[in-house]
Enzyme design. Structure first.
Site, PDB file in Angstrom:
ATOM      1  CE1 TYR A  52      46.299  65.402  54.435  1.00  0.00           C
ATOM      2  CE2 TYR A  52      44.637  63.932  53.574  1.00  0.00           C
ATOM      3  CZ  TYR A  52      45.104  64.751  54.578  1.00  0.00           C
ATOM      4  OH  TYR A  52      44.363  64.908  55.724  1.00  0.00           O
TER       5      TYR A  52
ATOM      6  CB  SER B 169      44.849  62.682  48.110  1.00  0.00           C
ATOM      7  OG  SER B 169      44.173  62.150  49.216  1.00  0.00           O
ATOM      8  CB  THR B 170      46.344  66.456  44.086  1.00  0.00           C
ATOM      9  OG1 THR B 170      45.355  67.494  44.085  1.00  0.00           O
ATOM     10  CG2 THR B 170      45.799  65.207  43.433  1.00  0.00           C
TER      11      THR B 170
ATOM     12  CG  ASP C 265      35.804  79.363  45.641  1.00  0.00           C
ATOM     13  OD1 ASP C 265      35.685  78.267  46.227  1.00  0.00           O
ATOM     14  OD2 ASP C 265      35.758  80.458  46.238  1.00  0.00           O
ATOM     15  CB  ILE C 266      34.885  73.586  45.053  1.00  0.00           C
ATOM     16  CG1 ILE C 266      33.900  72.422  44.850  1.00  0.00           C
ATOM     17  CG2 ILE C 266      35.338  73.718  46.506  1.00  0.00           C
ATOM     18  CD1 ILE C 266      34.504  71.052  45.058  1.00  0.00           C
TER      19      ILE C 266
ATOM     20  N   GLY D  13      43.461  74.378  52.848  1.00  0.00           N
ATOM     21  CA  GLY D  13      43.014  74.104  51.491  1.00  0.00           C
ATOM     22  C   GLY D  13      41.511  74.179  51.322  1.00  0.00           C
ATOM     23  CB  VAL D  14      39.208  72.234  49.103  1.00  0.00           C
ATOM     24  CG1 VAL D  14      39.375  70.805  49.569  1.00  0.00           C
ATOM     25  CG2 VAL D  14      37.817  72.451  48.569  1.00  0.00           C
ATOM     26  CG  ASP D  15      38.656  70.343  55.675  1.00  0.00           C
ATOM     27  OD1 ASP D  15      37.412  70.393  55.724  1.00  0.00           O
ATOM     28  OD2 ASP D  15      39.348  69.827  56.568  1.00  0.00           O
TER      29      ASP D  15
ATOM     30  CG  ASN E 231      41.066  67.169  59.087  1.00  0.00           C
ATOM     31  OD1 ASN E 231      40.207  66.788  59.873  1.00  0.00           O
ATOM     32  ND2 ASN E 231      41.438  68.439  59.015  1.00  0.00           N
TER      33      ASN E 231
END
Length: 172
Positions: A124, A120-121, A9-10, A31-33, A23
């Site tokens: 996106y 982007s994976t 987990d970042i 997601g991560v955002d 975005n």
């Protein structure tokens, strides 16, 4: 300088900075955002709104920096990756710019330790192998790479983890 690849987990890192796959609105998302905005709290969102009001958001391939709010790191660098619409040199360049511009901001802020997600994976749909190749080449070719003590590539899934580890073994 060490490039590490891990699956975790970042938002848990006690580093100088983590990178957010944001975005263009900078207002959070999935997601991560979404995870970074949820765990970081309202301070990150407030700073993103200020940036958005000043410059209209963040364009694809560009990056901006905020404090980290409630996260254990010091800063969050927000970058907007391209949406994959088939093979296109412009799309590849935009993804490389995400890493390049994030590293330039980090260098300018004297950041020595930084973690990147797989930009982007996710939704996106950038092909994971191509995205990993672009990320590694851009990081390794960064002109001030020696200023970093640690760069961590944080993988969301086993597939990305395997791809990065294989590329590193091949010295890509």
């Amino acid at each position: 300088m060490i490039i590490e690849v891990i699956k975790t987990d970042i938002t848990e890192f006690e580093l100088d900075a983590i990178v957010n796959a944001a975005n263009t609105s900078l207002l959070g998302g999935g997601g991560v955002d979404g995870a970074i905005h949820r765990k970081g709290g309202k301070k990150i969102l407030e700073e993103c709104i200020t940036i958005r009001n000043r410059q209209g958001g963040c364009k694809v391939g560009e990056a901006v920096i905020t404090t980290a709010g409630n996260l254990p790191c010091k800063f969050v660098i927000h970058t907007v990756g391209p949406v994959w619409n088939g093979e296109n040199p412009k799309t590849n360049t935009l993804l490389a710019n995400c890493y390049q511009n994030s590293l330039e901001i980090a260098f300018n802020y004297n950041i020595e330790t930084i973690a990147f997600p797989n930009i982007s994976t996710g939704i996106y749909h950038f092909p994971k192998l191509k995205a990993a190749e672009i990320a590694l080449k851009t990081i390794k070719n960064f002109k001030n790479i020696e200023s970093f003590k640690r760069i961590i590539l944080v993988c969301f899934d086993e597939e990305n983890l395997t791809i990065y580890n294989n590329l590193i073994k091949q010295n890509i």
